[in-house]
Design a protein around this motif. Structure first.
Motif, short mmCIF file in Angstrom:
data_model
loop_
_atom_site.label_atom_id
_atom_site.label_comp_id
_atom_site.label_asym_id
_atom_site.label_seq_id
_atom_site.Cartn_x
_atom_site.Cartn_y
_atom_site.Cartn_z
N LYS A 80 4.49 5.24 4.46
CA LYS A 80 5.21 6.31 5.10
C LYS A 80 5.49 6.78 3.49
CE LYS A 80 6.36 4.52 9.00
NZ LYS A 80 6.82 4.70 10.80
N VAL A 81 6.20 5.53 3.72
CA VAL A 81 7.35 6.37 2.59
C VAL A 81 6.79 6.33 1.61
CG1 VAL A 81 9.69 5.54 1.12
CG2 VAL A 81 8.85 4.63 3.55
N VAL A 82 5.76 5.51 0.84
CA VAL A 82 5.18 5.96 -0.42
C VAL A 82 4.31 7.28 -0.25
CG1 VAL A 82 3.66 5.42 -2.73
CG2 VAL A 82 5.74 3.85 -1.23
N LEU A 83 3.65 7.60 0.61
CA LEU A 83 2.61 8.24 0.92
C LEU A 83 3.39 9.44 0.65
CD1 LEU A 83 -0.49 7.54 2.47
CD2 LEU A 83 0.07 7.73 0.65
N ALA A 84 4.95 9.64 1.61
CA ALA A 84 5.15 10.82 1.38
C ALA A 84 5.96 11.23 -0.19
CB ALA A 84 6.72 10.65 2.43
N LEU A 88 4.22 14.58 -1.78
CA LEU A 88 4.32 16.15 -2.68
C LEU A 88 4.09 16.42 -3.79
CD1 LEU A 88 7.70 17.00 -0.97
CD2 LEU A 88 8.73 15.47 -2.21
N MET A 89 4.31 15.43 -4.64
CA MET A 89 3.86 15.66 -6.09
C MET A 89 2.87 15.55 -5.96
SD MET A 89 6.88 14.39 -7.73
CE MET A 89 5.91 14.82 -9.33
N LYS A 122 -4.00 6.40 -5.64
CA LYS A 122 -3.01 5.53 -7.04
C LYS A 122 -1.55 4.77 -5.71
CE LYS A 122 -4.03 6.83 -10.97
NZ LYS A 122 -3.72 7.75 -12.28
N GLY A 123 -1.38 5.77 -5.26
CA GLY A 123 -0.19 5.12 -4.25
C GLY A 123 -1.02 3.95 -3.15
N VAL A 124 -1.09 4.10 -2.10
CA VAL A 124 -2.03 3.74 -1.32
C VAL A 124 -2.58 2.24 -2.34
CG1 VAL A 124 -4.11 3.06 -0.15
CG2 VAL A 124 -2.91 5.00 0.12
N TYR A 125 -3.32 2.64 -3.05
CA TYR A 125 -3.63 0.75 -4.04
C TYR A 125 -2.49 -0.31 -4.55
CZ TYR A 125 -8.74 1.90 -4.35
OH TYR A 125 -9.87 2.34 -4.22
N ALA A 126 -0.90 0.84 -5.08
CA ALA A 126 0.21 0.05 -5.61
C ALA A 126 0.68 -0.91 -4.15
CB ALA A 126 0.81 1.01 -6.29
N VAL A 127 0.90 0.21 -3.47
CA VAL A 127 1.96 -0.21 -2.07
C VAL A 127 1.01 -1.38 -1.60
CG1 VAL A 127 2.29 0.05 0.05
CG2 VAL A 127 2.58 1.68 -2.02
N SER A 128 -0.80 -1.56 -2.01
CA SER A 128 -0.87 -2.53 -1.34
C SER A 128 -0.94 -3.42 -1.80
CB SER A 128 -3.14 -1.88 -0.73
OG SER A 128 -2.48 -1.47 0.06
N ALA A 129 -1.41 -3.31 -2.77
CA ALA A 129 -1.04 -4.95 -4.24
C ALA A 129 0.07 -5.69 -3.98
CB ALA A 129 -1.79 -4.60 -5.63
N GLY B 167 1.37 13.07 -17.18
CA GLY B 167 0.61 13.76 -16.83
C GLY B 167 -0.01 13.90 -14.70
N ILE B 168 0.53 13.11 -14.14
CA ILE B 168 0.67 13.09 -13.00
C ILE B 168 0.53 14.66 -12.26
CG2 ILE B 168 1.74 12.40 -10.77
CD1 ILE B 168 0.41 10.36 -12.69
N THR B 169 1.62 15.86 -12.33
CA THR B 169 1.94 16.76 -11.59
C THR B 169 0.78 17.92 -12.57
OG1 THR B 169 3.63 17.86 -10.22
CG2 THR B 169 4.18 16.57 -12.05
N GLU B 170 1.10 18.68 -11.81
CA GLU B 170 -0.03 20.77 -12.37
C GLU B 170 1.71 20.95 -12.62
OE1 GLU B 170 -2.16 20.45 -14.05
OE2 GLU B 170 -2.80 18.57 -13.12
#
Lengths: 258, 331
Positions: A80-84, A88-89, A122-129, B167-170
């Protein structure tokens, strides 16, 4: 449940998961740490539009979660925290990058949509790993692996001590917070007049505790060295685990690049 | 401000791991000169304290929201900058491993953005403003607030740069920085006030706990020496100027972009004797026009100019400080 007791219960759950018997838990911490870092590096090395290649990398997580019989309940909470943050980005990308990249049944997928989806994955993968690592490896074992990687003794020792005292101090903070809340019913948080005294008292008690810890460590023969050990030495199976996963991950990456 | 793994590229993550490792190696070397056996348990327990204290909701009057204390600043004020920095590394590692607060790969970035600025900039300010001279409640408060604001502003700026370089955000740089800096200014102010409240309480109850207090009337052992501070800042300037400038964008900056849109060119030409004279003078004195060698557009040129720029700024800064000191003394 308060934030503090929530954190305490999460720490207990992670400890219990890492202590469970299982083949993944039984693998030496060093190859596990190596494969996790390799997976993370490969994950973030994918370009912002390389969603298809990134998707293939998911086999690592699927295999380990399924074969390792790892619970995903705690993972979803962490996600939840990371995905938020990641959302946002990534959420602004579709507004700035409107180039049409592909057509899906008449629906034009823009570069921004693709990059936002890649970022979230990428966020989901990183947190899962990271979760896979911590849920199958205790902090002591990770510290042992770090020492084997020549991370300075001082840093590893402090890491161990912080980890050991977190629960003690969280419980103390919880007691103090509860006592404060009972004396200030209906008030949310800590009033500004009590900022200094409340946290200051906790700090003074922590410093006294540090002195007690130091005295007891000296009485037990502490000579500046924390002797970390692993349950067993790395064997053929551990090296095989690292070699197979390294080959699979690099193969997926090379295949996507081509 | 914890960065997630998904927000960094391998190059940025690797670079930040390297610079954070250099700062950690420096801290380990410095701290070995102190009473290590006694300091290690204190670092462990203080790390756990900061972790626990960050769970407390400090209500901000009149807003209905809450803030947290600034860990790096507080640890520096109690343990010193080097021990505080190493303790912060442990805290950030545990936060990332156990609570998914920040990523494993982004740990180098997070250590730099939060621990380095919090402990070295904050610790340095504490030392200069409070512990370096006679400690008072006012000095401690000022040092805490300024230290927290400075640490958070630098940290937020680094987050912006690291995310953009990855290079993550636009998001355009100006928009991103415009979002990051003001919000962290407010957070820094609140965190500074909370940290100040705690440190002032400690000062009144048990001042000997504060770093540098015991040496007030003695030597300066245990504090970061002036030479050490200058060396650390010099190294940081070299890293930022030399390494980060390699990634400097070749695109026009905001001002140049606006000029191009308005005038059709990024260079404006003025006519007149005064302008021509100034232009000739600039041509003679500019060693590195447009931040590169006169005859080269290479990465080495950009990097070199970053380092030279850093040295020039540091030298100018040194002379300005000496001048201010002299003016103060003459009064």
């Amino acid at each position: 449940m308060s934030r503090i007791s929530d954190a305490i219960s999460e720490l207990h759950k992670l400890d219990m998961e890492a202590d469970k018997p299982g083949w993944l838990q039984g693998i030496h911490p060093l190859p596990k740490l190596f494969v996790t870092v390799l997976f993370l590096v490969i994950t973030v090395s994918f370009g912002k539009y390389e969603l298809s290649g990134l998707l293939k990398l998911g086999i690592y997580l699927i295999v380990l979660f399924v074969l390792g019989d790892i619970s995903v309940k705690l993972l979803l909470k962490r996600m939840k925290v990371v995905l938020a943050l990641v959302c946002l980005m990534g959420i602004v990308n579709p507004f700035f990058d409107r180039r049409e990249m592909l057509l899906l049944g008449g629906f034009a997928v823009t570069g921004g949509m693709l990059s936002a989806a890649t970022l979230m994955l990428k966020g989901v993968y990183a947190v899962s790993a990271s979760y896979l690592l911590i849920v199958t490896t205790s902090v002591e074992e990770i510290c042992y692996a770090l020492r084997r990687l020549h991370v300075p003794k001082l840093i590893v020792t402090v890491l161990m001590l912080v980890y050991r005292y977190i629960i003690v101090l969280l419980k103390e903070t919880e007691r103090m917070t509860e006592a404060y809340a009972l004396r200030a019913p209906g008030q949310r948080g800590l009033d500004y007049k009590a900022w200094g005294t409340f946290a200051g008292q906790l700090l003074l008690r922590s410093m006294d505790r540090a002195q007690t810890v130091y005295d007891s460590m000296m009485l037990r023969g502490y000579d500046g060295e924390f002797y970390l050990r692993c349950k067993r030495a790395a064997g053929r199976g551990d090296y095989l685990y690292a070699a197979v996963w390294s080959a699979v991950l690099l193969f997926v990456r090379a295949g996507s690049a081509g | 401000m914890h960065m997630a793994d998904a927000l960094v590229s391998p190059a940025v993550a690797g670079t930040m791991y390297a610079v954070s490792a250099a700062a950690a190696a420096y801290s380990v070397k410095e701290i070995k000169l102190e009473d290590l056996d006694r300091k290690v348990p204190a670092m462990g327990v203080m790390g756990a304290f900061v972790f626990a204290a960050q769970m407390i909701n400090f209500t901000i009057p009149g807003t209905g929201s809450s803030g947290h204390l600034c860990g790096g600043m507080l640890l520096s004020a109690v343990l010193g900058p080097c021990a505080g920095f190493l303790t912060m590394i442990a805290i950030l590692a545990i936060q990332c491993l156990l609570f998914a607060d920040g990523g494993l790969l982004a740990l180098g970035c997070n250590v730099w953005n939060m621990a380095f600025y919090g402990c070295f900039v904050g610790g340095f300010l504490i030392w200069r403003m409070a512990a370096g001279r006679k400690m008072t409640k006012g000095r401690i408060t000022a040092a805490s607030v300024i230290g927290c604001i400075a640490g958070l502003q630098l940290g937020a700026f680094s987050v912006t740069i690291e995310t953009l370089l990855s290079g993550i955000t636009e998001l355009p740089f100006a928009v991103f920085i415009g979002m990051m800096q003001p919000i962290h200014l407010a957070i820094g102010l609140v965190e500074g006030l909370i940290t100040a409240a705690v440190l002032v309480f400690i000062y009144e109850a048990r001042p000997e706990i504060l770093y540098g207090y015991a040496q007030e009337d003695g030597g300066s052992s245990g504090r970061m020496s002036r030479k050490g501070t200058v060396t650390a800042l010099f190294a940081a300037a070299l890293v930022i100027g030399g390494v980060v400038s390699l990634f400097a964008s070749g695109y026009p900056d905001g001002l140049e972009w606006s000029m191009e849109k308005v005038a059709g060119t990024t260079e404006l030409f003025a006519r007149g004797n005064v302008y021509q004279l100034a232009e000739r003078l600039q041509g003679i004195t500019a060693v590195l026009p447009d931040y590169a060698f006169k005859t080269s557009d290479s990465a080495a040129g950009t990097s070199f100019s970053g380092i030279v720029g850093g040295i020039v700024v540091l030298t100018a800064c040194f002379f300005i400080c000496v001048l201010i000191k002299k003016v103060k003394r003459s009064k």
